[in-house]
Write an enzyme that holds these catalytic residues in place. Sequence first.
Site, PDB file in Angstrom:
ATOM      1  N   ASP A 186       0.860  -1.190   0.000  1.00  0.00           N
ATOM      2  CA  ASP A 186       0.000   0.000   0.000  1.00  0.00           C
ATOM      3  C   ASP A 186       0.890   1.231   0.000  1.00  0.00           C
ATOM      4  O   ASP A 186       2.125   1.114  -0.019  1.00  0.00           O
ATOM      5  CB  ASP A 186      -0.938   0.013   1.212  1.00  0.00           C
ATOM      6  N   GLY A 245       4.354   1.147  -2.167  1.00  0.00           N
ATOM      7  CA  GLY A 245       4.408   1.294  -3.613  1.00  0.00           C
ATOM      8  C   GLY A 245       3.126   1.824  -4.197  1.00  0.00           C
ATOM      9  O   GLY A 245       2.184   2.184  -3.488  1.00  0.00           O
ATOM     10  N   ASP A 246       3.105   1.861  -5.526  1.00  0.00           N
ATOM     11  CA  ASP A 246       1.990   2.379  -6.306  1.00  0.00           C
ATOM     12  C   ASP A 246       1.564   1.288  -7.281  1.00  0.00           C
ATOM     13  O   ASP A 246       2.318   0.923  -8.176  1.00  0.00           O
ATOM     14  CB  ASP A 246       2.430   3.634  -7.053  1.00  0.00           C
ATOM     15  N   PHE A 247       0.344   0.747  -7.109  1.00  0.00           N
ATOM     16  CA  PHE A 247      -0.049  -0.381  -7.954  1.00  0.00           C
ATOM     17  C   PHE A 247      -0.257  -0.002  -9.413  1.00  0.00           C
ATOM     18  O   PHE A 247      -0.408  -0.863 -10.271  1.00  0.00           O
ATOM     19  CB  PHE A 247      -1.260  -1.141  -7.410  1.00  0.00           C
ATOM     20  N   HIS A 292     -13.067  -1.326  -7.435  1.00  0.00           N
ATOM     21  CA  HIS A 292     -14.280  -0.529  -7.652  1.00  0.00           C
ATOM     22  C   HIS A 292     -14.009   0.973  -7.565  1.00  0.00           C
ATOM     23  O   HIS A 292     -14.848   1.775  -7.984  1.00  0.00           O
ATOM     24  CB  HIS A 292     -15.404  -0.954  -6.704  1.00  0.00           C
TER      25      HIS A 292
END
Length: 354
Positions: free
Chosen positions: A217, A243-245, A262
């Site tokens: 996250d 991190g950054d998904f 969503h």
Amino acid sequence: MTSEVIAPPTAGAGFPNLAVLPPRVRVIMLVTAQWLSHSINVLAEIGVADHLVDGPRTVAEIATATETDPDALYRVLRAAASLGVFAERPDGRFELTPDADCLRSDTPGSLRNFARHVGHACRLQSYASMVDTVRTGDQAFRKVHGMQSFDFYAAHPHLAEVFNGAMTAFSEAAADELSGLGDFGRFGVIADIGGGHGHMLSAVLRAHSGVKGILFDRPEVLAGADPVLERNGVQDRVTRTPGDFFADVPVADAYVLKSVLHDWTDDECVTILGNIRRRIGDNADARVILFEATVPELNTFDFSKLMDIEMLVNLGGRERTEAEWRALFHRSGFELATTTRATPPNWVLEAKPR
């Protein structure tokens, strides 16, 4: 207003049964439902339920404790109590009810932060511009505030704390059930993508002692994870990975995403899932497991249809039907393998690489 609006048959019995009301009255109740929700949101914001834990109190005592106006507070409490959220006693004191207990800060799965989050002015301002969203398809929140919701929270840490608290409470309440609906023991390493403070991952690891986890996250979110992991006794089996998904994800045997996709458009979801698919490579046994709503067709009532309005107005994402989930997985290099119904509105959706 006129006498057309009828009261519930019993004081404090809860919201009237709309099905038995005349159509005109039913629509009036629906249109004015915001009066009730705003009242409950305000009572959550000022923490009334926390001040009634030790027993009933007078309005004057509650007003002193919450630094509010006694007359205004009474009127809001009276409205909430007429529907079972708090109760007014014959001696004029107010007390907790089972519904009001949900607004206590110390209740497992507390809804206090969720009520504060939903009722905050930044979100209500978006709904005031909802007609523009319907006309143009553009997200109201971004138009009103000049940025996406998550960027707004990053710029306002006190709101981010409330939002994270609300999402953590939902994860905490659902974690044990959802973790029991998947065969997680077959995986060596499970990555919880956008996993917050780790409630979901902790529940999975508690149930499967041979599995290790990765909690993935944003750095500011992971900062609050250690107490959760330590309380569940899994801290030594979890790697915290910031991190950054949208950029990349860690390597794992299975990827869990609870109420993540969503929040995003189809194209953004394809980016997230595409990063996972790239990391999976030729591991045919790897899986993606989503805990998400699945919207039923036609006129069936489902809370997911209301959640979808929040996605439309404030987040830019959407709730999806099973057919839409299948199409999204297919675009990302996956095939939807199984679907399992959980407590509404949640489903467990498992996809495999194709």
